[in-house]
Motif scaffolding. Structure first.
Motif, PDB file in Angstrom:
ATOM      1  N   SER A 177      68.009  -4.742  65.163  1.00 17.22           N
ATOM      2  CA  SER A 177      67.895  -4.010  65.803  1.00 17.22           C
ATOM      3  C   SER A 177      67.107  -4.153  67.253  1.00 17.22           C
ATOM      4  CB  SER A 177      68.142  -3.212  65.928  1.00 17.22           C
ATOM      5  OG  SER A 177      67.918  -1.578  66.046  1.00 17.22           O
ATOM      6  N   SER A 179      65.845  -3.316  70.913  1.00 19.30           N
ATOM      7  CA  SER A 179      66.861  -1.416  71.944  1.00 19.30           C
ATOM      8  C   SER A 179      65.583  -1.807  72.789  1.00 19.30           C
ATOM      9  CB  SER A 179      66.193  -0.277  71.361  1.00 19.30           C
ATOM     10  OG  SER A 179      65.554  -0.015  70.254  1.00 19.30           O
ATOM     11  N   ASN A 199      73.236  -9.208  65.060  1.00 17.77           N
ATOM     12  CA  ASN A 199      72.252  -8.499  65.887  1.00 17.77           C
ATOM     13  C   ASN A 199      73.212  -7.170  66.842  1.00 17.77           C
ATOM     14  OD1 ASN A 199      69.569 -10.101  65.536  1.00 17.77           O
ATOM     15  ND2 ASN A 199      71.103 -11.381  66.347  1.00 17.77           N
ATOM     16  N   THR A 200      72.381  -5.518  66.984  1.00 21.73           N
ATOM     17  CA  THR A 200      72.399  -4.678  67.265  1.00 21.73           C
ATOM     18  C   THR A 200      71.594  -5.287  68.794  1.00 21.73           C
ATOM     19  OG1 THR A 200      73.472  -3.055  65.602  1.00 21.73           O
ATOM     20  CG2 THR A 200      72.906  -2.266  67.376  1.00 21.73           C
ATOM     21  N   SER A 202      70.768  -2.933  72.437  1.00 20.13           N
ATOM     22  CA  SER A 202      71.569  -1.216  73.715  1.00 20.13           C
ATOM     23  C   SER A 202      70.270  -1.285  74.142  1.00 20.13           C
ATOM     24  CB  SER A 202      71.668  -1.186  72.413  1.00 20.13           C
ATOM     25  OG  SER A 202      70.591  -0.027  72.052  1.00 20.13           O
ATOM     26  N   ASN A 226      77.602 -10.449  66.586  1.00 19.98           N
ATOM     27  CA  ASN A 226      76.194  -9.424  67.713  1.00 19.98           C
ATOM     28  C   ASN A 226      77.294  -8.122  67.982  1.00 19.98           C
ATOM     29  OD1 ASN A 226      73.874 -10.891  67.362  1.00 19.98           O
ATOM     30  ND2 ASN A 226      75.230 -12.368  68.642  1.00 19.98           N
ATOM     31  N   ARG A 227      76.660  -6.753  68.181  1.00 20.49           N
ATOM     32  CA  ARG A 227      76.846  -5.869  69.443  1.00 20.49           C
ATOM     33  C   ARG A 227      75.858  -5.634  70.490  1.00 20.49           C
ATOM     34  NH1 ARG A 227      80.075  -1.071  67.725  1.00 20.49           N
ATOM     35  NH2 ARG A 227      80.385  -2.220  65.904  1.00 20.49           N
ATOM     36  N   ASN A 258      82.037 -10.906  69.193  1.00 19.50           N
ATOM     37  CA  ASN A 258      81.145  -9.944  68.741  1.00 19.50           C
ATOM     38  C   ASN A 258      81.723  -8.804  69.742  1.00 19.50           C
ATOM     39  OD1 ASN A 258      78.208 -11.828  69.277  1.00 19.50           O
ATOM     40  ND2 ASN A 258      80.163 -13.148  70.318  1.00 19.50           N
TER      41      ASN A 258
END
Length: 457
Positions: A177, A179, A199-200, A202, A226-227, A258
């Motif tokens: 994660s 971010s 993976n995330t 953001s 992935n997001r 994705n």
């Protein structure tokens, strides 16, 4: 018989005791371990969770000696305040997911590693607290020349630059994660067959996942599963920032499966990315063009993507800069709009799929494109474009094709147009409409065009 049994029992007992003695002697020569996990005992280095003040010197020594002894490091849950950590070769560090936190306390580098054969970071939280990084430091995790890099199940947050800066690295970055990076969540440059999966990423200031090269060449990175969401373009521009996934000069890259949403510019943008495959992605609410393959590339496959909400859908363009050779098939493109994040000095916004050279556009569905569903060529820049078997409904014009002198050939066949306000197939000179609906007649005046089997419903 009794004496014989006693004798055998005595011999066995003596052998057992000797074996225990040998094991104990051997064990005493090994570095001290945590008996529960087989890891090095961190307390012997003065390292402990939630200790007041920095532990940088102690953790640097712990990491160095653990790597030298070939032992993994386990950091229990809690906060470790550090800066200037140098990661040695063959280091393996793990923690308690979400609860082992390494927190940046200085104004220089945080964690860095260079010229390593292998490095593994697992189940850790890296919190930059938006603290300043040294000018030569590109990311909260600054890594270079690592042959086998593994970063898995970690949290990377609060970087004042990139979250992870990985240069000339191979291996895998997976299930993390990432971010709140001021620049990009992950910046991978000059990679060597790197895998970026699950993976995330953001809430980043200028980009999500960037796969770049200093000079165009073989890369081989895989970006899959992935997001990526909420990517801004804080530093502005016309496409260099604000992209969920951005491939630049990297050849033979795959971008698949994705989920990318709410990016200021493109969900997926490939610039000078030869042999790129962009397939089976969801791209939602892009501020500019959802999927781009642009400038000096040769070879792009764009297939099976779902695009809902963007200024433009899919662009395969810049033949004037050498951009050519693509297939665009099996995509759904819908709900486009006329406004973008800047004033466009070319074709503008509001169209579904555009291509210029050596490209087949087939089997796509385009719905709610306020300007054009399909756009073939731009001025004289068109060569060998085939658009067949597409459905366009709810568009300003079904298909805009260039009729400027010097434009190459286009085949427009077996497409279905429904609810197209200005007509099914229209000739354009750049942005100016130059013909009526060619589906109803007049295409014979343009020798470079072949129309066949198209239908206006």
């Amino acid at each position: 018989m009794l004496n014989r049994r006693l004798l055998l029992s005595s011999i066995t007992a003596m052998g057992f005791c000797a074996g225990v003695s040998r094991v104990s002697s051997a064990a005493s020569m090994k570095p001290q371990q945590d008996g529960l996990r087989g890891t090095i005992d961190i307390s012997g280095y003065g390292v402990a969770p939630d200790r007041q003040g920095e532990q940088s010197d102690a953790i640097n020594r712990l990491f160095r000696e653990a790597a030298e002894q070939g032992m993994p490091v386990f950091l229990p849950a809690g906060d470790y305040r550090v800066s200037g950590i140098t990661l040695p070769d063959t280091l393996f560090v793990s923690g308690v997911p979400g609860r082992t936190r390494l927190i940046h306390t200085g104004s220089g580098p945080f964690l860095s590693g260079q010229a390593l054969g292998r490095l593994t970071l697992s189940d850790l939280v890296f919190d930059g607290k938006a603290e300043a990084l040294a000018p030569e430091t590109g990311g909260l995790l600054h890594l270079s020349d690592i042959a086998d890099l593994t970063i898995e199940n970690c949290t990377v947050t609060g970087a004042s630059k990139h979250g992870i800066h990985a240069e000339r690295c191979g291996g895998r970055i997976t299930s993390n994660s990432i971010s709140k990076a001021a620049f990009a969540g992950l910046y991978a440059v000059d990679s060597a067959r790197l895998s970026i999966t699950a993976n995330t990423v953001s809430d980043c200031g200028n980009g999500g996942i960037l796969v770049h090269r200093w000079e165009a060449g073989e890369d081989g990175t895989m970006v899959s599963g992935n997001r990526v969401f909420k990517i801004s373009a804080d530093d502005g521009g016309t496409g260099e920032n604000g992209n969920g996934i951005n491939i630049f000069r990297a050849w033979n890259v795959m971008v698949s499966d994705n989920h990318v949403s709410d990016c200021a510019f493109s969900a997926i943008r490939a610039n000078a990315a030869t042999n790129v495959q962009i397939s089976d992605n969801q791209c939602l609410r892009s501020g500019e063009t959802a999927i781009y393959s642009e400038f000096g590339f040769q070879g792009a496959v764009v297939s099976g993507n779902l695009i809902d909400g963007a200024a433009n859908g899919i662009l395969i363009v810049n033949f004037d800069e050498g951009g050519r050779l693509a297939t665009v098939s099996g995509n759904i493109v819908r709900n486009l709009h006329l406004t973008g994040p800047y004033v466009h000095d070319g074709a503008g916004f509001g169209f579904g799929i555009a291509a210029e050279a050596d490209t087949v556009i087939s089997g796509n569905v385009i719905e709610n494109a306020p300007r054009w569903g399909l756009m073939l060529g731009w001025g004289p820049f068109m060569r060998a474009v085939a658009a067949s078997g597409n459905l366009v409904r709810g568009a300003g014009g079904g298909c805009a094709v260039t009729v400027v002198e010097g434009a190459g050939t286009a085949l427009i066949a077996n497409n279905l147009f429904q609810d197209v306000r200005d007509g099914a197939i229209l000739g354009y000179r750049w942005n100016d409409k130059a013909t009526g609906d060619l589906l109803k007649g007049g295409s014979e005046a343009f020798a470079h065009l072949t129309l066949s089997g198209n239908r206006l419903a």
